[in-house]
Scaffold this motif. Structure first.
Motif, PDB file in Angstrom:
ATOM      1  N   GLY A  25       0.787  -1.227   0.000  1.00  0.00           N
ATOM      2  CA  GLY A  25       0.000   0.000   0.000  1.00  0.00           C
ATOM      3  C   GLY A  25       0.817   1.274   0.000  1.00  0.00           C
ATOM      4  O   GLY A  25       0.252   2.372  -0.119  1.00  0.00           O
ATOM      5  N   LEU A  26       2.146   1.183   0.140  1.00  0.00           N
ATOM      6  CA  LEU A  26       2.958   2.393   0.080  1.00  0.00           C
ATOM      7  C   LEU A  26       2.983   2.928  -1.346  1.00  0.00           C
ATOM      8  O   LEU A  26       3.251   2.186  -2.294  1.00  0.00           O
ATOM      9  CB  LEU A  26       4.387   2.104   0.550  1.00  0.00           C
ATOM     10  N   ASP A  27       2.701   4.204  -1.492  1.00  0.00           N
ATOM     11  CA  ASP A  27       2.801   4.830  -2.804  1.00  0.00           C
ATOM     12  C   ASP A  27       4.166   5.505  -2.914  1.00  0.00           C
ATOM     13  O   ASP A  27       5.047   5.317  -2.063  1.00  0.00           O
ATOM     14  CB  ASP A  27       1.654   5.825  -3.024  1.00  0.00           C
ATOM     15  N   ASP A  28       4.353   6.289  -3.964  1.00  0.00           N
ATOM     16  CA  ASP A  28       5.656   6.919  -4.168  1.00  0.00           C
ATOM     17  C   ASP A  28       6.048   7.791  -2.982  1.00  0.00           C
ATOM     18  O   ASP A  28       7.199   7.772  -2.535  1.00  0.00           O
ATOM     19  CB  ASP A  28       5.644   7.760  -5.451  1.00  0.00           C
ATOM     20  N   ASP A  29       5.091   8.539  -2.457  1.00  0.00           N
ATOM     21  CA  ASP A  29       5.394   9.396  -1.308  1.00  0.00           C
ATOM     22  C   ASP A  29       5.705   8.557  -0.070  1.00  0.00           C
ATOM     23  O   ASP A  29       6.583   8.908   0.723  1.00  0.00           O
ATOM     24  CB  ASP A  29       4.221  10.336  -1.013  1.00  0.00           C
ATOM     25  N   GLY A  30       4.976   7.464   0.093  1.00  0.00           N
ATOM     26  CA  GLY A  30       5.217   6.596   1.238  1.00  0.00           C
ATOM     27  C   GLY A  30       6.604   5.984   1.209  1.00  0.00           C
ATOM     28  O   GLY A  30       7.291   5.917   2.238  1.00  0.00           O
ATOM     29  N   PHE A  31       7.039   5.539   0.044  1.00  0.00           N
ATOM     30  CA  PHE A  31       8.379   4.969  -0.076  1.00  0.00           C
ATOM     31  C   PHE A  31       9.456   6.043   0.058  1.00  0.00           C
ATOM     32  O   PHE A  31      10.570   5.758   0.500  1.00  0.00           O
ATOM     33  CB  PHE A  31       8.544   4.231  -1.407  1.00  0.00           C
ATOM     34  N   PRO A  38      19.234   6.053   9.458  1.00  0.00           N
ATOM     35  CA  PRO A  38      19.663   7.411   9.097  1.00  0.00           C
ATOM     36  C   PRO A  38      20.113   7.507   7.640  1.00  0.00           C
ATOM     37  O   PRO A  38      20.918   6.704   7.171  1.00  0.00           O
ATOM     38  CB  PRO A  38      20.846   7.672  10.046  1.00  0.00           C
ATOM     39  N   GLY A  39      19.538   8.489   6.937  1.00  0.00           N
ATOM     40  CA  GLY A  39      19.940   8.725   5.558  1.00  0.00           C
ATOM     41  C   GLY A  39      19.266   7.846   4.528  1.00  0.00           C
ATOM     42  O   GLY A  39      19.489   8.022   3.322  1.00  0.00           O
ATOM     43  N   TRP A  40      18.459   6.904   4.980  1.00  0.00           N
ATOM     44  CA  TRP A  40      17.792   6.011   4.034  1.00  0.00           C
ATOM     45  C   TRP A  40      16.283   6.232   4.071  1.00  0.00           C
ATOM     46  O   TRP A  40      15.683   6.339   5.154  1.00  0.00           O
ATOM     47  CB  TRP A  40      18.080   4.553   4.384  1.00  0.00           C
ATOM     48  N   SER A  41      15.688   6.259   2.882  1.00  0.00           N
ATOM     49  CA  SER A  41      14.235   6.283   2.771  1.00  0.00           C
ATOM     50  C   SER A  41      13.701   4.855   2.894  1.00  0.00           C
ATOM     51  O   SER A  41      14.463   3.881   2.894  1.00  0.00           O
ATOM     52  CB  SER A  41      13.822   6.872   1.418  1.00  0.00           C
ATOM     53  N   ARG A  42      12.384   4.743   2.969  1.00  0.00           N
ATOM     54  CA  ARG A  42      11.786   3.396   2.946  1.00  0.00           C
ATOM     55  C   ARG A  42      12.125   2.683   1.644  1.00  0.00           C
ATOM     56  O   ARG A  42      12.305   1.463   1.611  1.00  0.00           O
ATOM     57  CB  ARG A  42      10.273   3.492   3.096  1.00  0.00           C
ATOM     58  N   GLY A  81      22.931  -1.024  -7.283  1.00  0.00           N
ATOM     59  CA  GLY A  81      21.649  -1.709  -7.404  1.00  0.00           C
ATOM     60  C   GLY A  81      20.613  -1.158  -6.444  1.00  0.00           C
ATOM     61  O   GLY A  81      19.427  -1.027  -6.801  1.00  0.00           O
ATOM     62  N   ILE A  82      21.041  -0.817  -5.238  1.00  0.00           N
ATOM     63  CA  ILE A  82      20.114  -0.219  -4.274  1.00  0.00           C
ATOM     64  C   ILE A  82      19.656   1.148  -4.761  1.00  0.00           C
ATOM     65  O   ILE A  82      18.468   1.490  -4.665  1.00  0.00           O
ATOM     66  CB  ILE A  82      20.779  -0.111  -2.888  1.00  0.00           C
ATOM     67  N   GLU A  83      20.572   1.920  -5.314  1.00  0.00           N
ATOM     68  CA  GLU A  83      20.216   3.246  -5.819  1.00  0.00           C
ATOM     69  C   GLU A  83      19.227   3.144  -6.978  1.00  0.00           C
ATOM     70  O   GLU A  83      18.276   3.930  -7.060  1.00  0.00           O
ATOM     71  CB  GLU A  83      21.474   4.009  -6.250  1.00  0.00           C
ATOM     72  N   ARG A  84      19.457   2.186  -7.862  1.00  0.00           N
ATOM     73  CA  ARG A  84      18.508   2.000  -8.973  1.00  0.00           C
ATOM     74  C   ARG A  84      17.148   1.580  -8.436  1.00  0.00           C
ATOM     75  O   ARG A  84      16.103   2.062  -8.885  1.00  0.00           O
ATOM     76  CB  ARG A  84      19.034   0.940  -9.950  1.00  0.00           C
ATOM     77  N   GLY A  85      17.146   0.676  -7.475  1.00  0.00           N
ATOM     78  CA  GLY A  85      15.894   0.171  -6.933  1.00  0.00           C
ATOM     79  C   GLY A  85      15.096   1.218  -6.191  1.00  0.00           C
ATOM     80  O   GLY A  85      13.872   1.293  -6.337  1.00  0.00           O
ATOM     81  N   ARG A  86      15.773   2.050  -5.416  1.00  0.00           N
ATOM     82  CA  ARG A  86      15.031   3.036  -4.616  1.00  0.00           C
ATOM     83  C   ARG A  86      14.412   4.113  -5.493  1.00  0.00           C
ATOM     84  O   ARG A  86      13.488   4.807  -5.076  1.00  0.00           O
ATOM     85  CB  ARG A  86      15.929   3.640  -3.555  1.00  0.00           C
ATOM     86  N   ALA A  87      14.863   4.248  -6.746  1.00  0.00           N
ATOM     87  CA  ALA A  87      14.300   5.227  -7.665  1.00  0.00           C
ATOM     88  C   ALA A  87      13.122   4.677  -8.465  1.00  0.00           C
ATOM     89  O   ALA A  87      12.480   5.416  -9.218  1.00  0.00           O
ATOM     90  CB  ALA A  87      15.387   5.729  -8.625  1.00  0.00           C
TER      91      ALA A  87
END
Length: 236
Positions: A25-31, A38-42, A81-87
């Protein structure tokens, strides 16, 4: 060791369910919102867990075929890979999170007894039997389900998992410089003695609070004399 292979398999499934439920249920804003790290988004946390499933699937492939398959091509590729995924858009990130978890579970379910005993090598260069893969995964999904900061806490994790997690952290911490301490969770009877510098600080509290403290997720309960607990180094 207070954990078994079957325990780890069970915890990995439970942790995956908690992780997927927290992400559902997380949308773009939620993620995009901050995680507990610290320093990491969902999104960073979710991408990290998805990439971890693919990396552990590489070890499962290694065990199944005998073909050496590193978890990651390099530390740089892991970070990229994490950077690509979080975007990724929320829907795509959720699909990756679930799909990678399903693929890992399918791969593990297909291993035979001899394949589970095969030796594989972690990203940190540690050689271990493939039977350790479920523990690595359970640790990953259970702790990061909390880090997602969306309704899951250490208090939601099974007591036997929390005990095994504390065992793991204490064993690693004992090999590094740090303060001496004695940790007690009276409600469960669990206890640990951590060697180190100075007189051992006595720390008592709920098991979930001690686990959060040892893994660097919380400042921790007070010591028995009411003073703040010692600062710990990085767990992993």
């Amino acid at each position: 060791m207070r954990r078994t292979f079957d325990d780890a398999r069970r915890w990995a499934r439970l942790g995956t369910e908690l992780m997927l439920k927290a992400a559902a249920g997380l949308d773009d804003d939620g993620f995009a919102a901050p995680s507990a790290l610290p320093g990491w988004s969902r999104a960073h946390v979710a991408a990290h867990v998805a990439a971890n499933a693919e990396a552990l699937s590489n070890l499962v492939h290694w065990a199944a075929t005998g073909e050496p398959t590193p978890m990651y091509a390099s530390p740089e590729e892991r970070a990229a890979g994490i950077e690509r995924g979080r975007a990724l858009p929320a829907a795509e990130l959720t699909v990756w999170l679930r799909g990678s978890a399903d693929a890992l579970e399918t791969g593990m379910a297909a291993l035979g007894e001899e394949q589970w005993r095969a030796q594989v090598v972690t990203a940190q260069g540690r050689t271990m039997p493939a039977t350790e893969v479920p523990w690595l995964r359970s640790r990953e999904v259970c702790v990061h389900a909390v880090d997602l900061a969306n309704g899951v806490s250490f208090a939601d994790l099974p007591t036997d998992f929390l005990t095994a997690l504390c065992d793991d952290v204490v064993a690693k911490s004992a090999a590094a410089p740090g303060p001496a301490m004695t940790l007690r969770a009276p409600a469960t009877g669990a206890a640990w003695d951590l060697p180190g510098d100075g007189e051992a600080a006595l720390i008592t509290g709920e098991l979930h609070d001690i686990a959060a403290y040892l893994t660097g997720r919380d400042a921790g309960p007070l010591t028995a004399d009411g003073t703040p607990v010692p600062t710990l180094g990085a767990w992993l």
